[in-house]
Each structure stands twice: as structure tokens, then as C-alpha cells.
Design a protein around this motif. Structure first.
Motif, PDB file in Angstrom:
ATOM      1  N   ALA A   1      -3.004   7.595  30.765  1.00 50.48           N
ATOM      2  CA  ALA A   1      -3.875   6.437  30.934  1.00 50.48           C
ATOM      3  C   ALA A   1      -2.976   5.204  30.925  1.00 50.48           C
ATOM      4  CB  ALA A   1      -4.909   6.352  29.826  1.00 50.48           C
ATOM      5  N   PHE A   2      -2.889   4.533  32.060  1.00 54.60           N
ATOM      6  CA  PHE A   2      -2.006   3.378  32.222  1.00 54.60           C
ATOM      7  C   PHE A   2      -2.303   2.292  31.197  1.00 54.60           C
ATOM      8  CE2 PHE A   2      -1.294  -0.751  34.493  1.00 54.60           C
ATOM      9  CZ  PHE A   2       0.089  -0.703  34.537  1.00 54.60           C
ATOM     10  N   VAL A   3      -3.597   2.103  30.897  1.00 49.25           N
ATOM     11  CA  VAL A   3      -4.003   1.024  30.004  1.00 49.25           C
ATOM     12  C   VAL A   3      -3.418   1.208  28.596  1.00 49.25           C
ATOM     13  CG1 VAL A   3      -6.179   2.049  29.223  1.00 49.25           C
ATOM     14  CG2 VAL A   3      -5.981  -0.441  29.363  1.00 49.25           C
ATOM     15  N   CYS A   4      -3.005   2.427  28.243  1.00 48.11           N
ATOM     16  CA  CYS A   4      -2.441   2.666  26.921  1.00 48.11           C
ATOM     17  C   CYS A   4      -1.074   2.006  26.736  1.00 48.11           C
ATOM     18  CB  CYS A   4      -2.346   4.155  26.622  1.00 48.11           C
ATOM     19  SG  CYS A   4      -3.967   4.861  26.318  1.00 48.11           S
ATOM     20  N   GLY A   5      -0.517   1.403  27.785  1.00 46.45           N
ATOM     21  CA  GLY A   5       0.671   0.587  27.613  1.00 46.45           C
ATOM     22  C   GLY A   5       0.337  -0.713  26.897  1.00 46.45           C
TER      23      GLY A   5
ATOM     24  N   MET B   1      -2.483   1.977  20.265  1.00 47.54           N
ATOM     25  CA  MET B   1      -2.699   2.355  18.863  1.00 47.54           C
ATOM     26  C   MET B   1      -3.977   3.177  18.702  1.00 47.54           C
ATOM     27  SD  MET B   1      -1.261  -0.997  16.971  1.00 47.54           S
ATOM     28  CE  MET B   1       0.121  -1.850  17.700  1.00 47.54           C
ATOM     29  N   TYR B   2      -5.017   2.814  19.448  1.00 50.02           N
ATOM     30  CA  TYR B   2      -6.233   3.645  19.402  1.00 50.02           C
ATOM     31  C   TYR B   2      -5.926   5.051  19.881  1.00 50.02           C
ATOM     32  CZ  TYR B   2      -9.229  -0.395  18.471  1.00 50.02           C
ATOM     33  OH  TYR B   2      -9.824  -1.482  17.890  1.00 50.02           O
ATOM     34  N   SER B   3      -5.050   5.134  20.891  1.00 50.27           N
ATOM     35  CA  SER B   3      -4.709   6.447  21.431  1.00 50.27           C
ATOM     36  C   SER B   3      -3.971   7.291  20.392  1.00 50.27           C
ATOM     37  CB  SER B   3      -3.870   6.269  22.699  1.00 50.27           C
ATOM     38  OG  SER B   3      -3.585   7.510  23.274  1.00 50.27           O
ATOM     39  N   ILE B   4      -3.073   6.662  19.629  1.00 49.20           N
ATOM     40  CA  ILE B   4      -2.386   7.407  18.559  1.00 49.20           C
ATOM     41  C   ILE B   4      -3.411   7.907  17.544  1.00 49.20           C
ATOM     42  CG2 ILE B   4      -0.767   7.250  16.607  1.00 49.20           C
ATOM     43  CD1 ILE B   4       0.891   5.296  18.190  1.00 49.20           C
TER      44      ILE B   4
ATOM     45  N   GLY C   1      -8.367   5.081  24.719  1.00 56.54           N
ATOM     46  CA  GLY C   1      -7.452   3.940  24.624  1.00 56.54           C
ATOM     47  C   GLY C   1      -8.009   2.701  25.287  1.00 56.54           C
ATOM     48  N   MET C   2      -8.909   2.019  24.594  1.00 58.88           N
ATOM     49  CA  MET C   2      -9.491   0.808  25.162  1.00 58.88           C
ATOM     50  C   MET C   2      -9.071  -0.405  24.345  1.00 58.88           C
ATOM     51  SD  MET C   2     -13.120   2.546  25.948  1.00 58.88           S
ATOM     52  CE  MET C   2     -13.966   1.639  27.215  1.00 58.88           C
ATOM     53  N   PRO C   3      -8.501  -1.424  25.016  1.00 62.00           N
ATOM     54  CA  PRO C   3      -8.008  -2.602  24.300  1.00 62.00           C
ATOM     55  C   PRO C   3      -9.128  -3.326  23.554  1.00 62.00           C
ATOM     56  CG  PRO C   3      -7.253  -2.593  26.567  1.00 62.00           C
ATOM     57  CD  PRO C   3      -8.286  -1.532  26.463  1.00 62.00           C
TER      58      PRO C   3
END
Lengths: 152, 603
Positions: B286-290, B296-299, B304-306
Motif C-alpha cells: 500500500a503506497f500510502v503506508c509511506g 504506524m497504523y500498519s505496524i 494504513g490510513m493517515p
């Protein structure tokens, strides 16, 4: 399958933040994430199936249906794009007779695109399973599939 | 200290095993070399070492013989026997595998004399291609872990942060936030546990420097993270890497194990009382996870949503605790800043952007590869001086920097000094460091469409301006590429782009219109040609172009006919002009690219 799943999921039990690695491990073993695997992950991690489904659909890596025996990935990175990656992808679609994220009828191939494989000096690039093909053209694509079919 | 000293005077053959060279079978080349050495009884006196990316990907697979410094390019498995027999045994290097300077046609035996390397200054990539990334001894041999030692043997956390602040280091992830200030913010917080996170979620299509750094020099990144941990009072770090980078993940795992064994990670490091542990978290595409908060949500195992900021991550980051998140290149730079001092680093580059910048130079450029130059180098120096100019000597049209968040700059910007601020004011960004060269056969509207289709697909969907806006902009770009654009479309694109910039929650949305706005700013005439004349000046948009053969120029070599996927080009007789069957032609342009005589016309 459920005993196999229990074995895969055992190391994740009771830990926090392991939804993604757990799903990655299940997919690694089973090839995709069938419904019963999602239920099993839900039970093991004590997270609702709907929340897990939300994670699965958010990330491109996760699949809920099986793939073909060989996976063709065409690079859609910028370097590949400016060197003709678009027409390469078109040709793969013609040769395999399928669209992106589809399987051929005989389940021999699955076609996927990838944002960038990072072999930009080899652009445009295509990967079949583990083999990278660099500087491909539509003509070369057809040759590659023809030779794989053995009608050379 | 040079990189061979750790191995005494023993000769070594370094085989590049970065992803590019591995794709061209370099692992098999290494095995062949080893076999040949054994056959010639040289296995004990010459070591064959795998290394990470050496940078000159265009010439891969690359083999270097040290301490001679001899550089072999485009090596094949069958060349192994000759290299070992002629060079290692007989003392005569294999000339036919030397790099040939395209301008002077001279053969250049040593890499340090090749323009591509000579004009670079390598800090982040200092060890890449020179050490075995799977050997901690190699890293220690080049001064590795000296920075951490220095920090733990008497520096206070404040002193460490002072040194980083003094260096002027700005975040290498692209946004350029001062690293020292970020660390100071985290140190101030009294809440624990604190976290150190390395952002290795390099998702930009066309950027591969973070992966190459991890694959070539994983310990440097880990050392930088441990120093950061000490400075802010954190005992736990995560490296968030894309699952699409299996080689990087594998080398990191090996490096973490080795560092633990030698006591550079773990409890009570070097008897200092400071403990630091590292874990790898794998992204899942997911590109947005950069984006920091999404990562951090992804971890944490979530979508992974900002989120809205403030609070910043140094106040409330991973698991809502104080967190410092930096890019791979930032962490890799920290150990040398400590060893050489902040002032040394501040003296390199331009005043507001000290240090060096790493670019993945790709596209229609002669020398594709990884390039590191002092900030403030001009685009011309990078693309023509190091990159060797445009492929096939064709005309330069534009360079795209910063990936999907960046912009396209035209030829009259070639003398622009490249740093965070100058790129920003020219309508592009430093971003991840992707640098894609485009020649005249590139359609700038198509390039904008390409990037928008990427950001539209990767938009997480949380906020409306990004989710709906990118979709609407993409629709307009698609219709322009199909020749169905309407008067007023350019103004519409500009207006919607501004709405997306103003209304989006995170950097993905805020920067998504950059490729559109920069191409309109510099290549408005191409948009107008598509809309008003249904013409694609780059000769790319399939609906608007047709190919034909110039019978005067065609030599009848048949190269185009051989490559045509639909057999639309027919060669009746050698040395007679070919015929193009318009019914069968799919406008793919393969014949155009294949022709050596400019005999294929695109209109």
C-alpha cells in the motif's frame, strides 16, 4: 485444513500488532486467503472477521482467490512506462487472453502488474515467477510465451 | 581507511548482487567464478564476495577485482573462466569486459576513472558495492559501529542531538524536515516506551535507493537507528520494509542476528547500560503506508490510513507513544555524522540543504543507476555529466523528479541546482529521489495520466478531495489522451488540482496534482495540441497517432518486421522498403524504436 491453520497461527497467539504477518504467513502456506482461514485468524487473534477482511482488502498483497501455476508480473514503474511498458502489458494481455488480476482458463498463468520491481536499467521489465526478463518488446513477449508453450 | 584493509592483502572479486544484477544472473556468475578459482587452485588466495548494488545498473552484472580496482561490466557466466585464468592467474585483465567511454571510445579499466563514479560523492552509498552485506566483519572493517561506540562511551543524548542538529541533516524521505529538531522533540517527551521507526516503504515507481542501501549496507541503517534510540531514550525500533523487497528483508534479518551476537544490539550494549532491540515489520503493498501515521497504523496491524495532524508522531506515534520516524538514507547518514562531526557534513552541499542527495537515475538515459551527488549539483551535471545524456543521442524533453508526488521539468530548467528548496519552487519535489529522463518521444499528458492513475489507485479513500478528486482529474486526462478533450479542460484540471491540494488530509493527496500542474506549466502546448488538433506531439497516445514508412530512408533491413508483434510490417525483399499494413497495425511503436535509420514516421 483447520489443523494446518492452527499450526501456522500458533506463534501469533496472544501477541499485539500481528494481523498482517499472520495473514502473510497463511497466504504463504496456502497460496491465498480462503474464507475459513479468515475465520481462523479471527478466532486466534480475537479480532472480528470483518476487521480482518478490512485489512485484507486494503493491502494489494492479499488475495482471496487462488492463482495460476505461474505468475506473470509486468512492471508498471515510471522508467518502464517511458520505455514502452504499456505496450508490453497490452501484448501480454493479448497473448494470454486475460486481463490484469485474472487467471487463464487452464490455471497456467495469472497476470499481475507491479508498481516497480526496481530493475530500472532493464526497463521495460517483466517477471515470470522468479525469472526477470529485461528490455522486452511486444515481439519478445510473444516469443517468450511461444517458447514456453514449446511451439518454437 | 579503504575497504580492503579489513582483509589484509588478500585479493577479492566483488560480484554485485543487487536486485538489478541478480535479475541478470549474477548469483550464477559468482558460483562460476568460485568454481574456476577452485579449478585453478586459487580458492585460498582469492575471495569471491557478493555485494549489494554498486550503482551502475546499466552495465550490470558488475564484477570488481580488488585491490586492483578493475571494473568488469556486462559480465556473463561464460566469462568467468577467462577472468580467472587471464586476470587472476595470468595477471592480464580481460580488456573486452572493460567499460568503454561512449564519447572517447577508450577502454577504462578502473571504476574510479569512469565518469559515472568520478563525478559522484558517496556518503549514504559509501559502502554499497564494496562490502559483503552479509558479513558484519566487513562492515566493522570499514569503520562500522564506531559511531555507536563513540556515542555510548561518553556522549550525552543532548550532545548526540546537538551534533545531528549542527550537521543540518534534513529528512531524506523527501519532505526535508530537520532531523535534529525531530529527535529533540522526542527526547523532550517523558512518556515511555518511545519508538524508533525506519521508513523503508519505498513505494515510488522508479525509486530503488532505499532498497539498494538496505541490501548493500544494512548495518549502517541499524547503527543509525541505535544511535537515535540512545539520543531520544528509546529501547525499541522497527524497520518497516515492503514485502516486495525479499532480498532486503533477508539481509536485514542476517544483519540483526549478527549485531545481536556481537553485542551491538540487545541488552546493555557494550556495557553502557543502554539496550536497543530491532524488529522487522513487513508492509503488504500500500503506497500510502509511506506516510508516517499510516505506516504506524500498519505496524499495529490496521488499515494504513493517515490521520489528522497534530499531534505529530514525536508526541503520539506508534501505539500513541512518542516516535521518531526517519527514512533509510537519513539513518544510514547518522553514523558518519557522529564519526566525522556535524560541521563536516554541514560543509557539504548547499547552505539550506547540507549533505548529499541520492537519485535513481532511470528512463531514457544512457547510464541508468544509483547516483549520489552533493546537494546543489545541477540537473545537467547529473543527467549529462554522470548519466551520459539521453539514449540514442535523442533530444532531451523533460526530467521527472520525486515520483508520483513530483513534477516534470523541461530543458530550460537543466541548470537548476538540485536541493529541497529549489525543486519545490520549480514545481517539483525532491521526494524519494526518483529521477526519470524523458526524450522527445514521450507524451507529457500521458505522463500526467500515468501518475494520476497511480495515485488514484493508491488513494486510501479516507478523505473526499483525494478519493474523488484524483478520480475526476484522471477522467479528464484520459479523455484528453483519447482525443476527446474539450476547450476548458486545462482550466478544469487546474481548478480541481487546487481543490485536492487544499483539501486533502495527507501528503499523498496534497502532492498528487503535482505531475498535472507541472506538465501544464511547462508543456501547455502539448495539452492544447491534444484538445484542439487531436494531435499527440510525443507520438504516444494510440488513438491520435498513425505510423508510416519513409521509403527513401528505409534500407530494408527488416529489423522492424522481425519485432512487430502483429506482423503488420512486411518485408517482401531484403534491401527493399518495408510495407506497413494499417489494418493490422496496433500503433505500439515497436518498429519506430527498432529502426536505426529514422525511417518510421509517427504522426
Amino acid at each position: 485444513m483447520s489443523s494446518q491453520l492452527a499450526e501456522i497461527l500458533a506463534p501469533f497467539k496472544g501477541k499485539k500488532g500481528v494481523t498482517i504477518p499472520a495473514l502473510q504467513q497463511v497466504q504463504e502456506e496456502l497460496g491465498y486467503l480462503p474464507r475459513e482461514a479468515i475465520d481462523e485468524v479471527s478466532k486466534t487473534l480475537r479480532i472480528s472477521a470483518s476487521e480482518i477482511y478490512g485489512v485484507i482488502t486494503f493491502y494489494a498483497q492479499f488475495r482471496t482467490s487462488p492463482r495460476g501455476r505461474h505468475v506473470v508480473r509486468v512492471c508498471r514503474g515510471t522508467a518502464c512506462h517511458v520505455r514502452g511498458g504499456g505496450v508490453v502489458l497490452d501484448q501480454v494481455k493479448i497473448d494470454l487472453g486475460i486481463d490484469e488480476n485474472e487467471n487463464t482458463e487452464d490455471m497456467e498463468y495469472t497476470l499481475e502488474t507491479v508498481a516497480c520491481i526496481g530493475a530500472c536499467a532493464l526497463a521495460p521489465a517483466m517477471v515470470i515467477d522468479e525469472d526477470t526478463f529485461g528490455k522486452v518488446s511486444p515481439g519478445k513477449v510473444s516469443e517468450i510465451f511461444a517458447s514456453r508453450r514449446g511451439d518454437n | 581507511m579503504t575497504h580492503h584493509e579489513g582483509n589484509g592483502n588478500k585479493r577479492a572479486m566483488l560480484v554485485c548482487e543487487g536486485t538489478g544484477c541478480v535479475s541478470s544472473r549474477s548469483v550464477y556468475i559468482r558460483e562460476e567464478l568460485q568454481k574456476e578459482l577452485t579449478n585453478h587452485g586459487l580458492a585460498d588466495s582469492v575471495e569471491v564476495k557478493p555485494t549489494g548494488c554498486h550503482g551502475f545498473c546499466e552495465k550490470g552484472p558488475i564484477v570488481i577485482v580488488e585491490p586492483d580496482g578493475i571494473f568488469y561490466c556486462n559480465v556473463k557466466e561464460k566469462d568467468a573462466a577467462e577472468i580467472v585464468e587471464s586476470h587472476l592467474k595470468g595477471g592480464t585483465p580481460v580488456e573486452r569486459l572493460f567499460y568503454k567511454d561512449p564519447a572517447t571510445k577508450t577502454l577504462i579499466p578502473k571504476y574510479e576513472d569512469i565518469d559515472f563514479y568520478k563525478k559522484q560523492q558517496r556518503i549514504v552509498l559509501r559502502n554499497c558495492g564494496h562490502i559483503n552485506p552479509e558479513s558484519i566483519d566487513d562492515y566493522i572493517g570499514v569503520g562500522g559501529y564506531e559511531g555507536l561506540k563513540q556515542v555510548l562511551s561518553g556522549m550525552s543524548p543532548e550532545q548526540v542531538i546537538d551534533e545531528v542538529t549542527k550537521s543540518g541533516l534534513r529528512g531524506r524521505g523527501g519532505a526535508g524536515f530537520p532531523t535534529g529538531r525531530k529527535w529533540a522533540g522526542a527526547l523532550k517527551s517523558e512518556r515511555t516506551p518511545k519508538y524508533v521507526v525506519c521508513n523503508a516503504d519505498e513505494g515510488d515507481p522508479g525509486a530503488f535507493m532505499d532498497r539498494s542501501t538496505l541490501e548493500a549496507d544494512p548495518h549502517a541503517v541499524m547503527e543509525g537507528m541505535a544511535i537515535c534510540g540512545y539520543a531520544i531514550g528509546s529501547n525499541h525500533g522497527y524497520i518497516y520494509v515492503r514485502a516486495e523487497y525479499p532480498l532486503a528483508i533477508n539481509r536485514l534479518k542476517i544483519a540483526i542476528e549478527q549485531a545481536k551476537e556481537r553485542g551491538f544490539l540487545g541488552e546493555n550494549i557494550m556495557g553502557s547500560g543502554f539496550s536497543f532491540n530491532l524488529e522487522i515489520a513487513q508492509g503488504a503493498g500500500a503506497f500510502v503506508c509511506g506516510e508516517a501515521s499510516a505506516l504506524m497504523y500498519s505496524i499495529e496491524g490496521k488499515r494504513g490510513m493517515p490521520r489528522v495532524k497534530p499531534p505529530r508522531s514525536v508526541e503520539s506515534g506508534l501505539y500513541t507513544m512518542p516516535t521518531v520516524l526517519n527514512n533509510v538514507k537519513s539513518f544510514a547518514t547518522v553514523p558518519v555524522i557522529i564519526s566525522n562531526g556535524g560541521e563536516w557534513f554541514a560543509g557539504i552541499g548547499s547552505p539550506n540543504s547540507p549533505g548529499t542527495a541520492v537519485f535513481a537515475l532511470t528512463g531514457k538515459v544512457v547510464n541508468s543507476g544509483l547516483v549520489e551527488v552533493p546537494m546543489g549539483a545541477t540537473l545537467r551535471e547529473i543527467i549529462f555529466g554522470i548519466g551520459g545524456g539521453v539514449m540514442g543521442g535523442r533530444e532531451f524533453k523533460a526530467v521527472q523528479t520525486g515520483g508520483p508526488s513530483g513534477g516534470c521539468l523541461p530543458a530550460d530548467q537543466l541548470d537548476l541546482p538540485v536541493d529541497f528548496d529549489s525543486l519545490d519552487s520549480a514545481g517539483s519535489i525532491m521526494g524519494s529521489g526518483g529521477m526519470v529522463v524523458m526524450d522527445k518521444r514521450t507524451c507529457m499528458v500521458d505522463v500526467a495520466r500515468f501518475f494520476l492513475s497511480f495515485t488514484q489507485e493508491e488513494s486510501c479513500g479516507k478523505c473526499n478531495p483525494c478519493r474523488i478528486g484524483t478520480e475526476l482529474v484522471l477522467e479528464v486526462l484520459e479523455r484528453i489522451c483519447e482525443g476527446k478533450g474539450k476547450p476548458g479542460d486545462i482550466e478544469l484540471l487546474e481548478e480541481w488540482s487546487q481543490t485536492i491540494i487544499k483539501g486533502s488530509l495527507c501528503g499523498l493527496g496534497k502532492s498528487a496534482p503535482n505531475p498535472v500542474l507541472s506538465t501544464i506549466r511547462y508543456f501547455r502546448d502539448e495539452y492544447e495540441a491534444h484538445i484542439n488538433e487531436q494531435r499527440c506531439p510525443g507520438g504516444i497516445c494510440k488513438e491520435l497517432i498513425s505510423f508510416s514508412i519513409d521509403e527513401e530512408l528505409c534500407k530494408g533491413c527488416g529489423l522492424c518486421a522481425k519485432n512487430c508483434p502483429t506482423k503488420a510490417v512486411i518485408l517482401f525483399e531484403k534491401k527493399q522498403p518495408v510495407k506497413l499494413d494499417q489494418e493490422k497495425c496496433i500503433n505500439c511503436g515497436t518498429c519506430y524504436d527498432a529502426c536505426k535509420f529514422d525511417a518510421v514516421i509517427v504522426k
